[in-house]
Enzyme design. Sequence first.
Site, PDB file in Angstrom:
ATOM      1  N   THR A  94       0.869  -1.179   0.000  1.00  0.00           N
ATOM      2  CA  THR A  94       0.000   0.000   0.000  1.00  0.00           C
ATOM      3  C   THR A  94       0.903   1.224   0.000  1.00  0.00           C
ATOM      4  OG1 THR A  94      -1.583  -1.263   1.313  1.00  0.00           O
ATOM      5  CG2 THR A  94      -1.951   1.113   1.147  1.00  0.00           C
ATOM      6  N   LYS A 170      -7.192   1.151  -3.204  1.00  0.00           N
ATOM      7  CA  LYS A 170      -6.729   0.504  -1.964  1.00  0.00           C
ATOM      8  C   LYS A 170      -6.800   1.492  -0.792  1.00  0.00           C
ATOM      9  CE  LYS A 170      -4.873  -1.920   1.176  1.00  0.00           C
ATOM     10  NZ  LYS A 170      -5.698  -2.843   1.925  1.00  0.00           N
TER      11      LYS A 170
HETATM   12  N1  LIG Z   1      -1.109  -6.602   7.332  1.00  0.00           N
HETATM   13  C1  LIG Z   1      -2.218  -6.418   6.647  1.00  0.00           C
HETATM   14  O1  LIG Z   1      -3.328  -6.794   7.079  1.00  0.00           O
HETATM   15  C2  LIG Z   1      -2.165  -5.756   5.275  1.00  0.00           C
HETATM   16  C3  LIG Z   1      -3.250  -5.933   4.400  1.00  0.00           C
HETATM   17  C4  LIG Z   1      -3.204  -5.356   3.135  1.00  0.00           C
HETATM   18  C5  LIG Z   1      -2.104  -4.591   2.767  1.00  0.00           C
HETATM   19  N2  LIG Z   1      -1.075  -4.404   3.645  1.00  0.00           N
HETATM   20  C6  LIG Z   1       0.072  -3.590   3.183  1.00  0.00           C
HETATM   21  O2  LIG Z   1       1.065  -4.510   2.774  1.00  0.00           O
HETATM   22  C7  LIG Z   1       2.374  -3.986   3.047  1.00  0.00           C
HETATM   23  C8  LIG Z   1       3.133  -4.954   3.966  1.00  0.00           C
HETATM   24  O3  LIG Z   1       2.402  -5.081   5.171  1.00  0.00           O
HETATM   25  P1  LIG Z   1       2.802  -6.148   6.297  1.00  0.00           P
HETATM   26  O4  LIG Z   1       1.681  -6.199   7.279  1.00  0.00           O
HETATM   27  O5  LIG Z   1       3.310  -7.377   5.648  1.00  0.00           O
HETATM   28  O6  LIG Z   1       4.024  -5.364   6.978  1.00  0.00           O
HETATM   29  P2  LIG Z   1       5.206  -5.942   7.875  1.00  0.00           P
HETATM   30  O7  LIG Z   1       4.869  -7.260   8.438  1.00  0.00           O
HETATM   31  O8  LIG Z   1       5.594  -4.836   8.782  1.00  0.00           O
HETATM   32  O9  LIG Z   1       6.387  -6.171   6.794  1.00  0.00           O
HETATM   33  C9  LIG Z   1       7.004  -5.057   6.196  1.00  0.00           C
HETATM   34  C10 LIG Z   1       8.037  -5.533   5.192  1.00  0.00           C
HETATM   35  O10 LIG Z   1       8.723  -4.379   4.663  1.00  0.00           O
HETATM   36  C11 LIG Z   1      10.127  -4.510   4.918  1.00  0.00           C
HETATM   37  N3  LIG Z   1      10.711  -3.191   5.123  1.00  0.00           N
HETATM   38  C12 LIG Z   1      10.255  -2.202   5.957  1.00  0.00           C
HETATM   39  N4  LIG Z   1      11.042  -1.113   5.853  1.00  0.00           N
HETATM   40  C13 LIG Z   1      12.010  -1.413   4.948  1.00  0.00           C
HETATM   41  C14 LIG Z   1      13.095  -0.705   4.392  1.00  0.00           C
HETATM   42  N5  LIG Z   1      13.348   0.580   4.757  1.00  0.00           N
HETATM   43  N6  LIG Z   1      13.872  -1.316   3.491  1.00  0.00           N
HETATM   44  C15 LIG Z   1      13.615  -2.596   3.093  1.00  0.00           C
HETATM   45  N7  LIG Z   1      12.606  -3.336   3.579  1.00  0.00           N
HETATM   46  C16 LIG Z   1      11.792  -2.737   4.486  1.00  0.00           C
HETATM   47  C17 LIG Z   1      10.229  -5.404   6.133  1.00  0.00           C
HETATM   48  O11 LIG Z   1      11.517  -5.947   6.222  1.00  0.00           O
HETATM   49  P3  LIG Z   1      12.078  -6.484   7.639  1.00  0.00           P
HETATM   50  O12 LIG Z   1      11.527  -7.863   7.791  1.00  0.00           O
HETATM   51  O13 LIG Z   1      13.547  -6.434   7.488  1.00  0.00           O
HETATM   52  O14 LIG Z   1      11.563  -5.516   8.693  1.00  0.00           O
HETATM   53  C18 LIG Z   1       9.135  -6.430   5.796  1.00  0.00           C
HETATM   54  O15 LIG Z   1       9.580  -7.316   4.801  1.00  0.00           O
HETATM   55  C19 LIG Z   1       2.138  -2.599   3.645  1.00  0.00           C
HETATM   56  O16 LIG Z   1       2.192  -1.639   2.625  1.00  0.00           O
HETATM   57  C20 LIG Z   1       0.731  -2.695   4.213  1.00  0.00           C
HETATM   58  O17 LIG Z   1       0.114  -1.431   4.312  1.00  0.00           O
HETATM   59  C21 LIG Z   1      -1.066  -4.989   4.869  1.00  0.00           C
END
Ligand SMILES: NC(=O)c1ccc[n+]([C@@H]2O[C@H](COP(=O)([O-])OP(=O)(O)OC[C@H]3O[C@@H](n4cnc5c(N)ncnc54)[C@H](OP(=O)(O)O)[C@@H]3O)[C@@H](O)[C@H]2O)c1
Length: 292
Positions: A94, A170
């Site tokens: 997102t 989204k």
């Molecule tokens: N969770 C939900 O329910 C959901 C639903 C729909 C969409 N989304 C969207 O999907 C995306 C991922 O969400 P998530 O819940 O999977 O988040 P998450 O568990 O916090 O994972 C974030 C990912 O981004 C990486 N990352 C963060 N900062 C970084 C940086 N500066 N450089 C390189 N890698 C970086 C993290 O790496 P590390 O492992 O090294 O920290 C991890 O792989 C977001 O945009 C979120 O808004 C989430």
Amino acid sequence: MKVGFIGLGHMGAGMAMNLLKDGHELTIYNRTRSKARILIERGARAAEDVADACQGDAVFTMLADDLAVESVVYGDRGILAHLRKGAVHVSASTISVGLSERLTADHASAKQRFVAAPVFGRPEMAEKGHLFVVAAGVADAIERIEPLLQAVGQRTFVVSDEPKAANLVKLSGNFLIASVIESLGEALALVAKGGVDKRQYLDFLTSTLFSATIYKTYGDLIVEEKFEPAGFAVPLGHKDIRLVLAAGEELRVPLPLANILRDRLLNLLAHGHEKLDWSALGALPAKDAGAD
Ligand SMILES: NC(=O)c1ccc[n+]([C@@H]2O[C@H](COP(=O)([O-])OP(=O)(O)OC[C@H]3O[C@@H](n4cnc5c(N)ncnc54)[C@H](OP(=O)(O)O)[C@@H]3O)[C@@H](O)[C@H]2O)c1
């Protein structure tokens, strides 16, 4: 297909696993290497770096925010410099409408293709391959990656040939979800302080006029006060509402409710609740009512 996957967080891990299960040849990369372990055990190849994950027909990014996506796209070892001509960058994170526009232009200049494919559904749905995918991009690029979108989701909705449209859809969806969490929290605080059982009230709502998944999922989390471990953490929710407001600014669409939601999420952050699920928003009204 030969596919790269960058970002193995709550959502990315499940999505990558489903690509693997569907028989795609997967190369994975995550900033924190340890998160790749289970996928490697199941047959994925660990990339040396981002560039190494860009050798196939397509590369997914599923990262936290704009900054994270920029950090893997740009630079000497980034996607832009290493994805081959004609290959597709599938952006599932997102992110802002502005960054989506920039990625569309930069990939086009590099003769690569860009599809925005953000998703609806929490990590449990990602794990089961049950996400709803909102896709936008040029038709032949979407057609090329169709089997990949089918692997991660139960249904794909193509909304435009301009990628930024999918990102806007989204963001609008997350604005609606946050509005439901806040209003449900307020309604629950009201009836509970008046002596009505919260569970009984929620069951009444969700079996009558409010039967949508979103009321069930978030109603349960609020009533059970189950805010940890976070499926979608507060900082990500705060990021999304800020992106909604930015899109509103750009298009000159006042979004008064989004301003309130931004402050509510800021309240959670101000109190150190970074680790909570954003459904914790639904507990604030009871606190305001002195009834928590
Ligand atoms: N969770 C939900 O329910 C959901 C639903 C729909 C969409 N989304 C969207 O999907 C995306 C991922 O969400 P998530 O819940 O999977 O988040 P998450 O568990 O916090 O994972 C974030 C990912 O981004 C990486 N990352 C963060 N900062 C970084 C940086 N500066 N450089 C390189 N890698 C970086 C993290 O790496 P590390 O492992 O090294 O920290 C991890 O792989 C977001 O945009 C979120 O808004 C989430």
